[in-house]
Motif scaffolding. Sequence first.
Motif, PDB file in Angstrom:
ATOM      1  N   ASN A 104     -18.253 111.490  67.579  1.00  0.00           N
ATOM      2  CA  ASN A 104     -19.113 112.155  68.520  1.00  0.00           C
ATOM      3  C   ASN A 104     -20.418 111.499  68.593  1.00  0.00           C
ATOM      4  O   ASN A 104     -20.851 111.383  69.755  1.00  0.00           O
ATOM      5  CB  ASN A 104     -19.233 113.326  68.051  1.00  0.00           C
ATOM      6  N   TYR A 105     -20.898 111.211  67.581  1.00  0.00           N
ATOM      7  CA  TYR A 105     -22.342 110.517  67.480  1.00  0.00           C
ATOM      8  C   TYR A 105     -22.395 109.101  68.343  1.00  0.00           C
ATOM      9  O   TYR A 105     -23.266 108.790  69.052  1.00  0.00           O
ATOM     10  CB  TYR A 105     -22.994 110.588  66.115  1.00  0.00           C
ATOM     11  N   MET A 106     -21.401 108.263  68.006  1.00  0.00           N
ATOM     12  CA  MET A 106     -21.234 107.120  68.750  1.00  0.00           C
ATOM     13  C   MET A 106     -21.033 107.184  70.055  1.00  0.00           C
ATOM     14  O   MET A 106     -21.249 106.299  70.795  1.00  0.00           O
ATOM     15  CB  MET A 106     -20.416 106.183  68.069  1.00  0.00           C
ATOM     16  N   ASP A 107     -20.679 108.515  70.567  1.00  0.00           N
ATOM     17  CA  ASP A 107     -20.580 108.585  72.182  1.00  0.00           C
ATOM     18  C   ASP A 107     -21.628 109.344  72.743  1.00  0.00           C
ATOM     19  O   ASP A 107     -21.721 109.620  74.241  1.00  0.00           O
ATOM     20  CB  ASP A 107     -19.388 109.518  72.351  1.00  0.00           C
ATOM     21  N   PHE A 108     -22.760 109.629  71.983  1.00  0.00           N
ATOM     22  CA  PHE A 108     -23.980 110.188  72.524  1.00  0.00           C
ATOM     23  C   PHE A 108     -24.520 109.045  73.561  1.00  0.00           C
ATOM     24  O   PHE A 108     -24.291 108.116  73.148  1.00  0.00           O
ATOM     25  CB  PHE A 108     -24.941 110.428  71.351  1.00  0.00           C
ATOM     26  N   PRO A 136     -31.312 110.043  69.410  1.00  0.00           N
ATOM     27  CA  PRO A 136     -31.612 109.655  68.133  1.00  0.00           C
ATOM     28  C   PRO A 136     -30.378 109.700  67.205  1.00  0.00           C
ATOM     29  O   PRO A 136     -30.729 108.830  66.312  1.00  0.00           O
ATOM     30  CB  PRO A 136     -32.697 110.750  67.741  1.00  0.00           C
ATOM     31  N   GLY A 137     -29.611 110.487  67.346  1.00  0.00           N
ATOM     32  CA  GLY A 137     -28.517 110.587  66.300  1.00  0.00           C
ATOM     33  C   GLY A 137     -27.682 109.275  66.616  1.00  0.00           C
ATOM     34  O   GLY A 137     -26.912 109.030  65.662  1.00  0.00           O
ATOM     35  N   ARG A 138     -27.486 108.848  67.575  1.00  0.00           N
ATOM     36  CA  ARG A 138     -26.621 107.600  68.020  1.00  0.00           C
ATOM     37  C   ARG A 138     -27.343 106.441  67.118  1.00  0.00           C
ATOM     38  O   ARG A 138     -26.512 105.454  66.499  1.00  0.00           O
ATOM     39  CB  ARG A 138     -26.385 107.216  69.288  1.00  0.00           C
ATOM     40  N   SER A 139     -28.664 106.253  67.273  1.00  0.00           N
ATOM     41  CA  SER A 139     -29.339 105.356  66.496  1.00  0.00           C
ATOM     42  C   SER A 139     -29.013 105.329  64.949  1.00  0.00           C
ATOM     43  O   SER A 139     -28.561 104.310  64.175  1.00  0.00           O
ATOM     44  CB  SER A 139     -30.876 105.268  66.778  1.00  0.00           C
ATOM     45  N   GLN A 180     -27.051 102.524  62.782  1.00  0.00           N
ATOM     46  CA  GLN A 180     -27.553 102.128  61.500  1.00  0.00           C
ATOM     47  C   GLN A 180     -26.636 102.405  60.353  1.00  0.00           C
ATOM     48  O   GLN A 180     -26.657 101.411  59.435  1.00  0.00           O
ATOM     49  CB  GLN A 180     -29.155 102.816  61.234  1.00  0.00           C
ATOM     50  N   PHE A 181     -26.083 103.530  60.460  1.00  0.00           N
ATOM     51  CA  PHE A 181     -25.282 103.682  59.134  1.00  0.00           C
ATOM     52  C   PHE A 181     -23.883 102.836  59.172  1.00  0.00           C
ATOM     53  O   PHE A 181     -23.822 102.189  57.892  1.00  0.00           O
ATOM     54  CB  PHE A 181     -24.808 105.370  59.424  1.00  0.00           C
ATOM     55  N   LEU A 182     -23.468 102.641  60.171  1.00  0.00           N
ATOM     56  CA  LEU A 182     -22.275 101.562  60.141  1.00  0.00           C
ATOM     57  C   LEU A 182     -22.701 100.328  59.816  1.00  0.00           C
ATOM     58  O   LEU A 182     -22.086  99.464  59.157  1.00  0.00           O
ATOM     59  CB  LEU A 182     -21.766 101.768  61.844  1.00  0.00           C
ATOM     60  N   GLN A 183     -23.756  99.914  60.328  1.00  0.00           N
ATOM     61  CA  GLN A 183     -24.502  98.346  60.113  1.00  0.00           C
ATOM     62  C   GLN A 183     -24.795  98.176  58.351  1.00  0.00           C
ATOM     63  O   GLN A 183     -24.466  97.208  57.671  1.00  0.00           O
ATOM     64  CB  GLN A 183     -25.511  97.816  60.816  1.00  0.00           C
ATOM     65  N   GLU A 223     -22.843  93.833  67.668  1.00  0.00           N
ATOM     66  CA  GLU A 223     -22.189  94.426  68.507  1.00  0.00           C
ATOM     67  C   GLU A 223     -21.674  95.819  67.933  1.00  0.00           C
ATOM     68  O   GLU A 223     -21.070  96.496  68.962  1.00  0.00           O
ATOM     69  CB  GLU A 223     -21.018  93.591  68.564  1.00  0.00           C
ATOM     70  N   VAL A 224     -21.905  96.367  67.109  1.00  0.00           N
ATOM     71  CA  VAL A 224     -21.906  97.579  66.619  1.00  0.00           C
ATOM     72  C   VAL A 224     -22.456  98.407  67.690  1.00  0.00           C
ATOM     73  O   VAL A 224     -21.969  99.520  67.881  1.00  0.00           O
ATOM     74  CB  VAL A 224     -22.547  97.907  65.158  1.00  0.00           C
ATOM     75  N   GLU A 225     -23.510  98.218  67.989  1.00  0.00           N
ATOM     76  CA  GLU A 225     -24.514  98.981  69.160  1.00  0.00           C
ATOM     77  C   GLU A 225     -23.545  99.473  70.343  1.00  0.00           C
ATOM     78  O   GLU A 225     -23.567 100.454  70.848  1.00  0.00           O
ATOM     79  CB  GLU A 225     -25.765  98.316  69.586  1.00  0.00           C
ATOM     80  N   GLY A 226     -22.503  98.594  70.723  1.00  0.00           N
ATOM     81  CA  GLY A 226     -21.836  98.937  71.824  1.00  0.00           C
ATOM     82  C   GLY A 226     -20.520  99.596  71.737  1.00  0.00           C
ATOM     83  O   GLY A 226     -19.576  99.853  72.625  1.00  0.00           O
TER      84      GLY A 226
END
Length: 393
Positions: free
Chosen positions: A154-158, A163-166, A170-173, A195-198
């Motif tokens: 959900n947060y990655m689809d924000f 702010p939560g998506r950032s 960062q958590f994934l990276q 590319e995690v950002e995308g």
Amino acid sequence: MQKLNGRWWFVTPEGHLFLSKGVTDVNFLGANLAQDEHNDLLVAKYGTEEEWVAASRQRLLEWGYNSVGPWSGASMMQRMPQAGIILDAAGHAPRYAGFVVTDFWSDGFVDNCATVAAERAGPWAEDPRLLGYFLDNELVWEPNWATNLTLLQNYMDFPSDAPGRSVAVQFLQNHAGSVAEFNSVWGTTLADLAEVEGLSSGQLLQATEDAERLSKEFAVMAFAQYASTAVAALRVVDQNHLVLGCRFHTYHWDELVIEAGKYFDVISQAFYWDVPPVEDVDRVSFLVDRPFLIEEFSFKAEDSGYLNIMNFAPVVKTQKDRALAYDAYVQSWMSRPYAVAFHWYKWFDNPTRPDNILAGDNFGLLTPADEPYGAFVTLATEVNRCVERWHSL
């Protein structure tokens, strides 16, 4: 709260030990909590809300209940010990369009926590009848009926500027290791961790044990952000009453409950199963020195005449069977040293509706016409009067 001989208890303002045996939805508005024909029936029967409160309070006490829970009327909450206030710290916070989850790192969430604490907790801050506050009601911490996505998805689809998506990126990276390790965990084909950002939710499936573990780890991190923000806002308004948790909709997983113990005075959850969650809470109670509260449970009977189609709460044959199920559930739960409360869902049945022949569920102690289920209430009364003894053994 007090722990005596290894067992948790509420403590009244007068210093007496107390266990909350409550019922939700004890409300003069009636079965639908609305000014409709069910409220009209109560008005015709009792005349005034004051008369209804007096009669309903007497019923509660005679049946061994000593408190009321959420969705009960203010008039009843002023006459009984109560844990009826849900702040909606996250539930009514601003959300991004199309999402049922809140960005706990957003300014909107912080502002909402402060606003609802002032509006909803402020009037009760000095009230001796209040057991404490629920921060929210059954939020999303893992896939459920509201969303088939994890909180991380959900947060990655924000929106990209959320702010939560950032934080999620960062958590994934931070937990990626190498690109190859990241691709192995998530089934992706990234060439670079930038590319995690995308990425979007569809590329972050829980296809491996590590993906599931990381999804839960992110949810626990988001929970900590949620709980710390909401509790801090509440404490600005009221430093005296208990924080009764956020009303988990079930037992989720140990790490989330352990984290809850860092912020909540009491950990609350619904549990609509044949038996209470004693196996789970027994296990985690060695790591979480906190009392627990069942904020909703119920049983329904076929002999009520309803179809009972709502797919939560077990259905049994008769009101006697319903009473026996209640007996087994309450005794199992309240015998535990960490159990300080149970709140039955609810006072009135869900009524049938003219526009829906499938509607109607036997959740109540009373029919929508204000008539008690005698066989059920008789045994429930006996059960309720044994609770303190069971808890003391």
